[in-house]
Structure formats: C-alpha cells, structure tokens
Scaffold this active site. Structure first.
Site, PDB file in Angstrom:
ATOM      1  N   HIS A  80       0.847  -1.195   0.000  1.00 13.66           N
ATOM      2  CA  HIS A  80       0.000   0.000   0.000  1.00 13.66           C
ATOM      3  C   HIS A  80       0.879   1.239   0.000  1.00 13.66           C
ATOM      4  O   HIS A  80       1.769   1.367   0.826  1.00 13.66           O
ATOM      5  CB  HIS A  80      -0.873   0.053   1.260  1.00 13.66           C
ATOM      6  CG  HIS A  80      -1.937  -0.988   1.288  1.00 13.66           C
ATOM      7  ND1 HIS A  80      -2.944  -0.999   2.220  1.00 13.66           N
ATOM      8  CD2 HIS A  80      -2.172  -2.050   0.481  1.00 13.66           C
ATOM      9  CE1 HIS A  80      -3.744  -2.025   1.993  1.00 13.66           C
ATOM     10  NE2 HIS A  80      -3.289  -2.680   0.955  1.00 13.66           N
ATOM     11  N   TYR A 208      -8.938   5.165   8.077  1.00 13.71           N
ATOM     12  CA  TYR A 208      -9.080   5.504   9.496  1.00 13.71           C
ATOM     13  C   TYR A 208     -10.140   6.586   9.585  1.00 13.71           C
ATOM     14  O   TYR A 208      -9.992   7.641   8.940  1.00 13.71           O
ATOM     15  CB  TYR A 208      -7.779   6.092  10.046  1.00 13.71           C
ATOM     16  CG  TYR A 208      -6.674   5.095  10.281  1.00 13.71           C
ATOM     17  CD1 TYR A 208      -5.892   4.621   9.228  1.00 13.71           C
ATOM     18  CD2 TYR A 208      -6.386   4.643  11.563  1.00 13.71           C
ATOM     19  CE1 TYR A 208      -4.865   3.713   9.451  1.00 13.71           C
ATOM     20  CE2 TYR A 208      -5.352   3.741  11.802  1.00 13.71           C
ATOM     21  CZ  TYR A 208      -4.606   3.280  10.739  1.00 13.71           C
ATOM     22  OH  TYR A 208      -3.586   2.389  10.960  1.00 13.71           O
ATOM     23  N   PRO A 300      -3.110  -0.113  19.088  1.00 16.46           N
ATOM     24  CA  PRO A 300      -2.852  -0.578  17.720  1.00 16.46           C
ATOM     25  C   PRO A 300      -3.059   0.471  16.635  1.00 16.46           C
ATOM     26  O   PRO A 300      -2.755   0.226  15.473  1.00 16.46           O
ATOM     27  CB  PRO A 300      -3.849  -1.730  17.533  1.00 16.46           C
ATOM     28  CG  PRO A 300      -4.895  -1.511  18.563  1.00 16.46           C
ATOM     29  CD  PRO A 300      -4.277  -0.760  19.687  1.00 16.46           C
ATOM     30  N   LYS A 304       2.201  -0.400  15.180  1.00 19.02           N
ATOM     31  CA  LYS A 304       3.643  -0.431  15.468  1.00 19.02           C
ATOM     32  C   LYS A 304       4.124  -1.681  16.209  1.00 19.02           C
ATOM     33  O   LYS A 304       5.316  -1.992  16.172  1.00 19.02           O
ATOM     34  CB  LYS A 304       4.026   0.801  16.311  1.00 19.02           C
ATOM     35  CG  LYS A 304       4.002   2.087  15.522  1.00 19.02           C
ATOM     36  CD  LYS A 304       5.213   2.193  14.614  1.00 19.02           C
ATOM     37  CE  LYS A 304       5.076   3.256  13.558  1.00 19.02           C
ATOM     38  NZ  LYS A 304       4.827   2.762  12.210  1.00 19.02           N
ATOM     39  N   TYR A 392       4.456   6.494  10.121  1.00 16.31           N
ATOM     40  CA  TYR A 392       3.639   5.324   9.800  1.00 16.31           C
ATOM     41  C   TYR A 392       4.457   4.266   9.051  1.00 16.31           C
ATOM     42  O   TYR A 392       4.379   3.083   9.349  1.00 16.31           O
ATOM     43  CB  TYR A 392       2.409   5.744   8.975  1.00 16.31           C
ATOM     44  CG  TYR A 392       1.300   4.721   9.034  1.00 16.31           C
ATOM     45  CD1 TYR A 392       0.194   4.899   9.858  1.00 16.31           C
ATOM     46  CD2 TYR A 392       1.362   3.545   8.288  1.00 16.31           C
ATOM     47  CE1 TYR A 392      -0.815   3.945   9.929  1.00 16.31           C
ATOM     48  CE2 TYR A 392       0.368   2.591   8.359  1.00 16.31           C
ATOM     49  CZ  TYR A 392      -0.721   2.800   9.172  1.00 16.31           C
ATOM     50  OH  TYR A 392      -1.711   1.844   9.253  1.00 16.31           O
TER      51      TYR A 392
HETATM   52  C1  LIG Z   1      -6.029  -6.570  17.974  1.00 14.63           C
HETATM   53  C2  LIG Z   1      -4.584  -6.258  17.730  1.00 14.63           C
HETATM   54  C3  LIG Z   1      -4.204  -5.624  16.555  1.00 14.63           C
HETATM   55  C4  LIG Z   1      -2.861  -5.323  16.328  1.00 14.63           C
HETATM   56  N1  LIG Z   1      -2.520  -4.700  15.162  1.00 14.63           N
HETATM   57  C5  LIG Z   1      -1.226  -4.434  14.912  1.00 14.63           C
HETATM   58  C6  LIG Z   1      -0.807  -3.879  13.645  1.00 14.63           C
HETATM   59  O1  LIG Z   1      -1.624  -3.613  12.769  1.00 14.63           O
HETATM   60  N2  LIG Z   1       0.518  -3.685  13.433  1.00 14.63           N
HETATM   61  C7  LIG Z   1       1.443  -3.998  14.394  1.00 14.63           C
HETATM   62  O2  LIG Z   1       2.650  -3.812  14.139  1.00 14.63           O
HETATM   63  N3  LIG Z   1       1.093  -4.535  15.591  1.00 14.63           N
HETATM   64  C8  LIG Z   1      -0.212  -4.773  15.872  1.00 14.63           C
HETATM   65  N4  LIG Z   1      -0.565  -5.379  17.055  1.00 14.63           N
HETATM   66  C9  LIG Z   1       0.465  -5.737  18.033  1.00 14.63           C
HETATM   67  C10 LIG Z   1       1.170  -7.037  17.685  1.00 14.63           C
HETATM   68  O3  LIG Z   1       0.251  -8.076  17.494  1.00 14.63           O
HETATM   69  C11 LIG Z   1       2.169  -7.397  18.803  1.00 14.63           C
HETATM   70  O4  LIG Z   1       2.959  -6.272  19.063  1.00 14.63           O
HETATM   71  C12 LIG Z   1       3.052  -8.592  18.427  1.00 14.63           C
HETATM   72  O5  LIG Z   1       2.306  -9.780  18.545  1.00 14.63           O
HETATM   73  C13 LIG Z   1       4.281  -8.668  19.339  1.00 14.63           C
HETATM   74  O6  LIG Z   1       5.000  -9.846  19.097  1.00 14.63           O
HETATM   75  P1  LIG Z   1       5.764 -10.585  20.278  1.00 14.63           P
HETATM   76  O7  LIG Z   1       6.423 -11.757  19.657  1.00 14.63           O
HETATM   77  O8  LIG Z   1       6.575  -9.606  21.017  1.00 14.63           O
HETATM   78  O9  LIG Z   1       4.633 -11.027  21.299  1.00 14.63           O
HETATM   79  P2  LIG Z   1       3.424 -12.101  21.126  1.00 14.63           P
HETATM   80  O10 LIG Z   1       2.931 -12.101  19.705  1.00 14.63           O
HETATM   81  O11 LIG Z   1       2.500 -11.783  22.211  1.00 14.63           O
HETATM   82  O12 LIG Z   1       4.156 -13.465  21.370  1.00 14.63           O
HETATM   83  C14 LIG Z   1       4.548 -13.892  22.667  1.00 14.63           C
HETATM   84  C15 LIG Z   1       4.540 -15.399  22.704  1.00 14.63           C
HETATM   85  O13 LIG Z   1       4.974 -15.835  23.988  1.00 14.63           O
HETATM   86  C16 LIG Z   1       4.114 -16.869  24.442  1.00 14.63           C
HETATM   87  N5  LIG Z   1       4.161 -16.917  25.904  1.00 14.63           N
HETATM   88  C17 LIG Z   1       3.486 -16.127  26.787  1.00 14.63           C
HETATM   89  N6  LIG Z   1       3.780 -16.481  28.044  1.00 14.63           N
HETATM   90  C18 LIG Z   1       4.655 -17.496  27.968  1.00 14.63           C
HETATM   91  C19 LIG Z   1       5.321 -18.288  28.939  1.00 14.63           C
HETATM   92  N7  LIG Z   1       5.123 -18.096  30.247  1.00 14.63           N
HETATM   93  N8  LIG Z   1       6.154 -19.259  28.503  1.00 14.63           N
HETATM   94  C20 LIG Z   1       6.362 -19.472  27.175  1.00 14.63           C
HETATM   95  N9  LIG Z   1       5.738 -18.751  26.207  1.00 14.63           N
HETATM   96  C21 LIG Z   1       4.909 -17.775  26.593  1.00 14.63           C
HETATM   97  C22 LIG Z   1       2.760 -16.508  23.884  1.00 14.63           C
HETATM   98  O14 LIG Z   1       1.900 -17.635  23.815  1.00 14.63           O
HETATM   99  C23 LIG Z   1       3.138 -15.968  22.509  1.00 14.63           C
HETATM  100  O15 LIG Z   1       3.155 -16.979  21.530  1.00 14.63           O
HETATM  101  C24 LIG Z   1      -1.899  -5.691  17.305  1.00 14.63           C
HETATM  102  C25 LIG Z   1      -2.280  -6.347  18.478  1.00 14.63           C
HETATM  103  C26 LIG Z   1      -3.600  -6.630  18.716  1.00 14.63           C
HETATM  104  C27 LIG Z   1      -3.979  -7.338  19.984  1.00 14.63           C
END
Ligand SMILES: Cc1cc2nc3c(=O)[nH]c(=O)nc-3n(C[C@H](O)[C@H](O)[C@H](O)COP(=O)(O)OP(=O)(O)OC[C@H]3O[C@@H](n4cnc5c(N)ncnc54)[C@H](O)[C@@H]3O)c2cc1C
Length: 400
Positions: A80, A208, A300, A304, A392
C-alpha cells in the site's frame, strides 16, 4: 522421591515465546551460526491462528526478505502506498510514497508466524510448544536457566543468555526483581471491537475514520477477507453486538459522501481488545533481554507493535553475534537504550494517532471540533502529512 523424568540440555540463547519476536530472533541467530532453543506456552495451532497485526513497515519486510523468509510475503503481501483519513463524510488520502518515499505491506501476523515456524522446522533447531510452568533462573548470576514441563518431563535448559520474547502477559518481565526496572503505563478509556469478514475489501488501502459516534478502521487481510474495527468500551460485551448491529455501526462510521462504504459479508471472528501503552525500562537485567511486547505495548492505531518487536530482535541478534564472534559486549550494553529510543518514538506516534481519532468517553463538542480542526490542518499541510507518513512507514532500524 519424584519419579518424573528429567531432561537437561545446553544452548547459547534460550528464547521464551514463539511469537514474531521469538521466532524471528531464533532465525536471525541461526543465520549467524548461534544455537538457540525456543520454548512456547501454547500449541502450534493457537500461535498460528491468533489474528492480530497486519501492517508491516518496509523495514520489517526487508528483514524478512533478507533473512530468507520473505518469499510468500513478497508473493501474497499487499503493498500500500498510502492510507485514507476520513472525517466529516470525506476521505482524504495520505500518499506515503510521495511524502516519505516508502510504502507498507499488509500481511497478517499469523502468516508471518506461519512462515517463521516453517523456517524454524527447516533448521532442525528445537522449538517446544505447550511448555508448562516456564520459570527462569540464574540470569543475574551469569548462569541463566529456563525450566519447564512438557510431555510429562521436567526440562532444564542451561544457556548463556535468555531472550524474553513472551509477550505482555509472559513470565520473563515479572521475573526481573522489581527494584531493577520501572514501568511507564497509560490505559485508554476505550477498546476496539474487531471483526474478520468473509468479503472482498472495498478499498485498496486502509481507512481511518473519526465520526461523531466514535472511531472506526477499515482494513484487510487478503483479497477476499476484510478486517474492521470499531471503537467501543474497553470491557464491552460481545453479547451486546449481534452481527447486524456491528455492520450498521461500521457503515455509519465509515461510509463517506461519495458513496464509498465497506462491503458487508459473513463475520468469521469477533473480539474486543482494550488499549494500553506500556514500556519497561530497562529492557534487560543481567543476562535476560526483553524484546517485543514483553517490554512494550502500544495502542494498535499506529500499527507499530509487530514492527517494534522485529526491530528489537534485529538489534539483539546483532549484539549477540558481536558477543559470540568478537567477544564484544558493548552492543549488549547499549541494547536497551537503543530499543527504548525507538519504542518511545513509536509510543508517541501511536498515542497521537489514538488521541486524534478516538472520542473520549464524556468528551464534549469542544473536543470533537478540536480533533476535526487537527485533521483539517493535517490534510492542508504537506509538513504535517509528511510527519505522519514518516512515522507510519517506520523509522529506520539504524536510528538517526
Ligand atoms: C487486535 C490487535 C491488533 C494489532 N494490530 C497491529 C498492527 O496492525 N501492526 C502492528 O505492528 N502490531 C499490531 N498489534 C500488536 C502485535 O500483534 C504485537 O505487538 C506482536 O504480537 C508482538 O510480538 P511478540 O512476539 O513480542 O509477542 P506475542 O505475539 O504476544 O508473542 C509472545 C509469545 O509468547 C508466548 N508466551 C506467553 N507467556 C509465555 C510463557 N510463560 N512461557 C512461554 N511462552 C509464553 C505466547 O503464547 C506468545 O506466543 C496488534 C495487536 C492486537 C492485539
């Protein structure tokens, strides 16, 4: 004496969490010849099927492609060149390519995770799903360990470093002694009701919208699946939202005077998410390094979270590579400062987008008119639009 079987192993980096941060870190370390073990609490299907982020900055796309895990992203991701902001019944386009010389790519987080899990399996390096009672030890004393139960066995991983990639509700951040770090936090008085709809997107780019009735976002996951969000109360009950009510509200908040509106279709999934900003400082303690949502979460609106998670692990993987290849610790020492600078800039942008586009509960007409004036100014000023566009599409991983 317990007759539970025990298993001990050793690795260089123990990674907790198989979300985007943990999986990408494992892959980047693999490419640098560094061994790791990934330990994940949930099962594989759960991890893959969680529908969350969908907007990838160009920097995130580049990391995936350069790491050899971007083939499907390049084939199926939707590039996009801008977004629309809608208010007072009009849609206005912000042209990222013209203003910031970059674009974004819409590719679901679950697809990113699917690609990274396939890449992990291809390396043959260990990835444990359904790890129970994960616990950390020794990271302050130079002898880090990860302990968990799986397959009726007690597992113990001795490692040089622990990467806490276990998201906001994980175990790593709370394992850091409370006097060694500080939380900065803001809760927002609203949430998002999100739906996935089995219908082709009616716009090629995200929309948006600020409406008298509240914020709404039009987005997509594929050429046949639309993703839409409505501002709601943080504790909104889905019982109050039958499908027809959701569509009526979405059409009221998103439809514009030129006749544009989202296509209506079957709702595949719905959920409510609260909104919060959170930053843990510093992002490390001894030989434990936090990355991604474990260290910071954002509303969200700025898209980011996933991008920050990937930026963190790029920096961490480089610091770990410098440690193993040249015995240099300086990059590990500067990891937290470098990541926090980027995280705070992303917080500022996400907070600003959120405040500009949502109606505060109890907010009056003054607030609404002020918000409209801000959007009106934004669309009339190339400088203001450029600032939005630059943030963005994402700041460079190497910060200026
Ligand atoms: C509705 C929604 C929309 C979003 N939209 C956007 C977007 O458009 N763009 C964007 O950039 N971000 C967006 N985000 C944010 C994005 O999804 C997160 O920032 C991203 O998932 C972060 O990745 P992570 O690997 O740090 O954490 P997570 O994806 O949370 O991964 C953490 C992992 O650790 C595991 N875990 C937890 N506790 C334990 C434990 N005790 N032992 C072992 N494993 C464990 C979990 O099961 C999970 O698999 C959105 C979030 C939500 C909720």
């Amino acid at each position: 004496m317990s007759d539970t079987a025990h298993s001990s192993m050793r690795t260089q980096v123990g990674i907790v969490g198989a979300g985007p941060a943990g999986l990408m870190l494992g892959h980047l370390l693999h490419l640098a010849g560094i061994d790791s073990v990934i330990v994940e609490k949930h099962n594989r299907e759960h991890v893959i099927e969680r529908v969350r982020a969908g907007v990838l900055e160009q920097g995130t796309v580049d990391v995936m492609v350069n790491a050899g895990v971007g083939d499907r992203l390049l084939r199926e991701g939707m590039r996009h060149g801008g977004i629309y902001l809608a208010f007072l019944g009009q849609r206005h386009r912000i042209d990222f390519e013209d203003l910031a010389g970059a674009s974004i790519t819409v590719y679901g987080q679950n697809e990113v995770v699917k690609d990274l899990i396939a890449a992990r399996y291809a390396t043959g390096r260990p990835l444990y799903f359904e790890a129970r009672d994960v616990r950390l030890s020794g990271f302050e004393d130079g002898q880090p360990g990860i302990h968990f139960r799986s397959d009726e066995k007690e597992h113990e991983i001795a490692c040089d470093f622990i990467a806490g990639c276990d998201g906001f509700h994980g175990v790593c951040r709370p394992s850091m002694p409370s006097e060694k770090w500080r939380a900065y936090e803001r809760e927002y008085p609203f949430g998002w009701l999100g739906i996935l709809a089995n219908v082709a997107p009616s716009s090629g780019e995200l929309v948006y919208s600020l409406h008298q009735r509240g914020f709404a976002l039009f987005s997509m996951r594929s050429p046949s699946v639309t993703r839409l969000y409505l501002q709601c109360a943080p504790d909104e009950s889905l019982d109050a939202w039958p499908d027809d009510r959701i569509w009526d509200e979405l059409l009221a908040r998103l439809g514009t005077a030129d006749g544009w509106r989202p296509n209506r279709g079957g709702i595949l999934q719905k959920n409510v998410t609260g909104m919060r900003s959170f930053v843990a400082e510093p992002m490390c303690c001894g030989r434990l390094f936090l990355a991604g949502d474990a260290a910071h979460i954002l509303p969200p609106t700025g898209a980011k979270g996933l991008n920050l998670a990937i930026a963190d692990v790029v920096i961490l993987s480089r610091a770990l590579a410098a440690f193993y290849q040249d015995r240099r610790e300086d990059l590990l020492d500067s990891y937290s400062v470098l990541c926090l600078r980027r995280a705070w800039r992303a917080q500022r942008f996400s907070w600003w987008m959120t405040s500009m586009l949502h109606r505060a509960p109890g907010g009056d007409e003054f607030d609404y008119r002020r918000q409209i004036a801000e959007l009106d100014y934004l669309m009339s000023s190339r400088a203001a639009m450029t600032s939005l566009a630059e943030n963005y599409v994402g700041l460079p991983t190497e910060q200026r």
